[in-house]
Design a protein around this motif. Sequence first.
Motif, PDB file in Angstrom:
ATOM      1  N   GLN A 204      -1.201 -13.541  -4.017  1.00  0.00           N
ATOM      2  CA  GLN A 204       0.245 -13.576  -3.815  1.00  0.00           C
ATOM      3  C   GLN A 204       0.799 -12.204  -3.405  1.00  0.00           C
ATOM      4  O   GLN A 204       2.004 -12.065  -3.208  1.00  0.00           O
ATOM      5  CB  GLN A 204       0.955 -14.042  -5.106  1.00  0.00           C
ATOM      6  N   HIS A 205      -0.068 -11.234  -3.294  1.00  0.00           N
ATOM      7  CA  HIS A 205       0.367  -9.868  -2.967  1.00  0.00           C
ATOM      8  C   HIS A 205      -0.531  -9.334  -1.846  1.00  0.00           C
ATOM      9  O   HIS A 205      -1.455  -8.556  -2.071  1.00  0.00           O
ATOM     10  CB  HIS A 205       0.278  -8.950  -4.200  1.00  0.00           C
ATOM     11  N   GLN A 206      -0.247  -9.767  -0.621  1.00  0.00           N
ATOM     12  CA  GLN A 206      -1.094  -9.390   0.503  1.00  0.00           C
ATOM     13  C   GLN A 206      -1.104  -7.886   0.752  1.00  0.00           C
ATOM     14  O   GLN A 206      -2.089  -7.338   1.248  1.00  0.00           O
ATOM     15  CB  GLN A 206      -0.639 -10.134   1.769  1.00  0.00           C
ATOM     16  N   ASP A 207      -0.002  -7.210   0.392  1.00  0.00           N
ATOM     17  CA  ASP A 207       0.003  -5.759   0.569  1.00  0.00           C
ATOM     18  C   ASP A 207      -1.014  -5.092  -0.358  1.00  0.00           C
ATOM     19  O   ASP A 207      -1.701  -4.140   0.026  1.00  0.00           O
ATOM     20  CB  ASP A 207       1.398  -5.191   0.318  1.00  0.00           C
ATOM     21  N   LEU A 208      -1.152  -5.626  -1.576  1.00  0.00           N
ATOM     22  CA  LEU A 208      -2.133  -5.071  -2.507  1.00  0.00           C
ATOM     23  C   LEU A 208      -3.564  -5.408  -2.054  1.00  0.00           C
ATOM     24  O   LEU A 208      -4.476  -4.576  -2.176  1.00  0.00           O
ATOM     25  CB  LEU A 208      -1.899  -5.619  -3.915  1.00  0.00           C
ATOM     26  N   LEU A 209      -3.762  -6.604  -1.534  1.00  0.00           N
ATOM     27  CA  LEU A 209      -5.086  -7.002  -1.075  1.00  0.00           C
ATOM     28  C   LEU A 209      -5.526  -6.129   0.098  1.00  0.00           C
ATOM     29  O   LEU A 209      -6.680  -5.665   0.149  1.00  0.00           O
ATOM     30  CB  LEU A 209      -5.072  -8.474  -0.671  1.00  0.00           C
ATOM     31  N   TRP A 210      -4.600  -5.864   1.002  1.00  0.00           N
ATOM     32  CA  TRP A 210      -4.931  -5.014   2.153  1.00  0.00           C
ATOM     33  C   TRP A 210      -5.159  -3.567   1.701  1.00  0.00           C
ATOM     34  O   TRP A 210      -6.060  -2.884   2.201  1.00  0.00           O
ATOM     35  CB  TRP A 210      -3.831  -5.094   3.190  1.00  0.00           C
ATOM     36  N   THR A 211      -4.372  -3.116   0.742  1.00  0.00           N
ATOM     37  CA  THR A 211      -4.559  -1.765   0.209  1.00  0.00           C
ATOM     38  C   THR A 211      -5.941  -1.610  -0.399  1.00  0.00           C
ATOM     39  O   THR A 211      -6.625  -0.599  -0.201  1.00  0.00           O
ATOM     40  CB  THR A 211      -3.489  -1.456  -0.843  1.00  0.00           C
ATOM     41  N   LEU A 212      -6.384  -2.630  -1.121  1.00  0.00           N
ATOM     42  CA  LEU A 212      -7.717  -2.590  -1.726  1.00  0.00           C
ATOM     43  C   LEU A 212      -8.791  -2.488  -0.649  1.00  0.00           C
ATOM     44  O   LEU A 212      -9.730  -1.688  -0.761  1.00  0.00           O
ATOM     45  CB  LEU A 212      -7.925  -3.839  -2.588  1.00  0.00           C
ATOM     46  N   ARG A 213      -8.654  -3.277   0.420  1.00  0.00           N
ATOM     47  CA  ARG A 213      -9.646  -3.249   1.497  1.00  0.00           C
ATOM     48  C   ARG A 213      -9.716  -1.860   2.133  1.00  0.00           C
ATOM     49  O   ARG A 213     -10.802  -1.315   2.348  1.00  0.00           O
ATOM     50  CB  ARG A 213      -9.298  -4.281   2.568  1.00  0.00           C
ATOM     51  N   VAL A 214      -8.566  -1.319   2.440  1.00  0.00           N
ATOM     52  CA  VAL A 214      -8.540  -0.021   3.123  1.00  0.00           C
ATOM     53  C   VAL A 214      -9.086   1.072   2.212  1.00  0.00           C
ATOM     54  O   VAL A 214      -9.849   1.945   2.651  1.00  0.00           O
ATOM     55  CB  VAL A 214      -7.105   0.305   3.589  1.00  0.00           C
TER      56      VAL A 214
ATOM     57  N   ALA B  64      -6.966   6.812   3.007  1.00  0.00           N
ATOM     58  CA  ALA B  64      -6.421   5.474   2.836  1.00  0.00           C
ATOM     59  C   ALA B  64      -4.911   5.467   3.002  1.00  0.00           C
ATOM     60  O   ALA B  64      -4.349   4.579   3.655  1.00  0.00           O
ATOM     61  CB  ALA B  64      -6.807   4.935   1.463  1.00  0.00           C
ATOM     62  N   ALA B  65      -4.212   6.456   2.407  1.00  0.00           N
ATOM     63  CA  ALA B  65      -2.755   6.524   2.531  1.00  0.00           C
ATOM     64  C   ALA B  65      -2.341   6.709   3.981  1.00  0.00           C
ATOM     65  O   ALA B  65      -1.365   6.091   4.455  1.00  0.00           O
ATOM     66  CB  ALA B  65      -2.215   7.658   1.663  1.00  0.00           C
ATOM     67  N   ALA B  66      -3.072   7.554   4.711  1.00  0.00           N
ATOM     68  CA  ALA B  66      -2.742   7.784   6.113  1.00  0.00           C
ATOM     69  C   ALA B  66      -2.930   6.506   6.929  1.00  0.00           C
ATOM     70  O   ALA B  66      -2.115   6.176   7.795  1.00  0.00           O
ATOM     71  CB  ALA B  66      -3.619   8.911   6.671  1.00  0.00           C
ATOM     72  N   GLU B  67      -4.010   5.785   6.668  1.00  0.00           N
ATOM     73  CA  GLU B  67      -4.264   4.563   7.430  1.00  0.00           C
ATOM     74  C   GLU B  67      -3.245   3.482   7.105  1.00  0.00           C
ATOM     75  O   GLU B  67      -2.865   2.691   7.978  1.00  0.00           O
ATOM     76  CB  GLU B  67      -5.680   4.062   7.135  1.00  0.00           C
ATOM     77  N   LEU B  68      -2.764   3.476   5.847  1.00  0.00           N
ATOM     78  CA  LEU B  68      -1.764   2.482   5.445  1.00  0.00           C
ATOM     79  C   LEU B  68      -0.342   2.890   5.798  1.00  0.00           C
ATOM     80  O   LEU B  68       0.600   2.093   5.646  1.00  0.00           O
ATOM     81  CB  LEU B  68      -1.855   2.255   3.932  1.00  0.00           C
ATOM     82  N   HIS B  69      -0.207   4.170   6.235  1.00  0.00           N
ATOM     83  CA  HIS B  69       1.112   4.710   6.586  1.00  0.00           C
ATOM     84  C   HIS B  69       2.067   4.681   5.380  1.00  0.00           C
ATOM     85  O   HIS B  69       3.231   4.281   5.483  1.00  0.00           O
ATOM     86  CB  HIS B  69       1.740   3.931   7.755  1.00  0.00           C
ATOM     87  N   ILE B  70       1.529   5.076   4.232  1.00  0.00           N
ATOM     88  CA  ILE B  70       2.340   5.142   3.020  1.00  0.00           C
ATOM     89  C   ILE B  70       2.104   6.498   2.352  1.00  0.00           C
ATOM     90  O   ILE B  70       1.134   7.206   2.650  1.00  0.00           O
ATOM     91  CB  ILE B  70       2.001   4.012   2.026  1.00  0.00           C
ATOM     92  N   HIS B  71       3.039   6.860   1.457  1.00  0.00           N
ATOM     93  CA  HIS B  71       2.894   8.119   0.704  1.00  0.00           C
ATOM     94  C   HIS B  71       1.757   7.946  -0.299  1.00  0.00           C
ATOM     95  O   HIS B  71       1.464   6.847  -0.779  1.00  0.00           O
ATOM     96  CB  HIS B  71       4.204   8.450  -0.031  1.00  0.00           C
ATOM     97  N   ARG B  72       1.113   9.042  -0.642  1.00  0.00           N
ATOM     98  CA  ARG B  72      -0.009   8.981  -1.582  1.00  0.00           C
ATOM     99  C   ARG B  72       0.432   8.455  -2.940  1.00  0.00           C
ATOM    100  O   ARG B  72      -0.316   7.748  -3.624  1.00  0.00           O
ATOM    101  CB  ARG B  72      -0.628  10.367  -1.722  1.00  0.00           C
TER     102      ARG B  72
END
Length: 405
Positions: free
Chosen positions: A337-347, A358-366
């Motif tokens: 139910q949390h695709q953002d978390l699933l993708w974060t785990l993969r990356v 990983a943060a750079a590839e996800l374009h999010i702050h550390r």
Amino acid sequence: MVDIPEPDPLAKLYQRAEAAIPRIAEDVLAAFFARAAGYQQLPPQLVSREISAAIALNLRLYLHCLRERRPPRPEELTEQIGAAIRRAQQGVPLEVVLGTYHIAAQVGWEAMAALAEPDELPELLSSVPGLLGYLSVAVPAVAASYLHEQQTLDAEHREARRALVTALLTGAPAEPLAERLGIPLAEAHTVLHLRLGPPPQSDGADPQLAARTLVRRLHAELPPHTLAAVNHTGGTLLLPADDPGEAPVDGLATALALSERLHLAAGTTLLTGIATAATRAAIPAAVHQATDIADLATRLGRPPGAYQLDDVLLEYQLCRPGPGRERLHRILDELTQHQDLLWTLRVFLASGHNRHQAAAELHIHRNTLNHRLRRIATLTGHSPADPAGARILAAALTVRDFAPR
């Protein structure tokens, strides 16, 4: 210019030649054995009866057509066509069958020349166009019937080989088929499962022709005694690992080398799964394993090449049914139910647990990444930041990707 007269139906030379047919047929038969090695392998009783009679029949028909100043009619060649079909069934090469007509023509005409009196030269000369006309009709008719029968035999042989391969792949009795085909069956085999890309073809080319050409190129690379069930999309090969009378071979090395040759010959992408069967009874299981290896390598995005179990060992084992796989399936249920978390785990796992990457590839702050990792740990019970937890989560992703419920 020599003026060649029309044949005289009442010429004495032709009458003497017809009376001498039994002796001429013996001379022709002797010439067959002297010049056509293929006839030396035939049973003596076949030679003494059928072939001798066929020679005499051809000589009589030629003289008959010569007197009537015409080529043979199709219905008059029924026996010759039947004989050609039997030669195809007996395995006599086509060039031998056709060559005998020319041998018979030469020996028969030389025999007629020996019978001719000095004043019968016109009758002898007039027999030559008739002889050439006879050959121009009889030889193509015989060749066509032989080739048609050979194509039928080849089709039956291919069907029988396909049935043999199917029997081996499925575990059905294969020995009777192998005995019928004269194929010695090995006990151990190396199994190759092929996955082919689209056949190469130029713009406007016939796709079916390109597919057939691809299959022919693949078959041309196969070693002797290989049993194949292959089409333009792939298939399965069985490489005997212990040919009777041959020295033991390294089945794996042979399979890897063959896979490379097939890749070059195909001119398109080729991915091969390889497994071994120590016995014929183990072939179906080895086929299943080779297919699974090729499937996993494809879904993992591996490049074209040959793959063994060790190359996909972890993924292969994780995809086997059992309570462990079911438990790994359930670990990620809360993340669906949390695709953002699933993708974060993969990356994060793909980056080798490198938070900056990983943060750079996800374009999010550390800090956002750290927050997501903590939420993943809470929902799954396993922290991606912990080595043991990361291994469990990576295994759960593999099961989710390659062994769906």
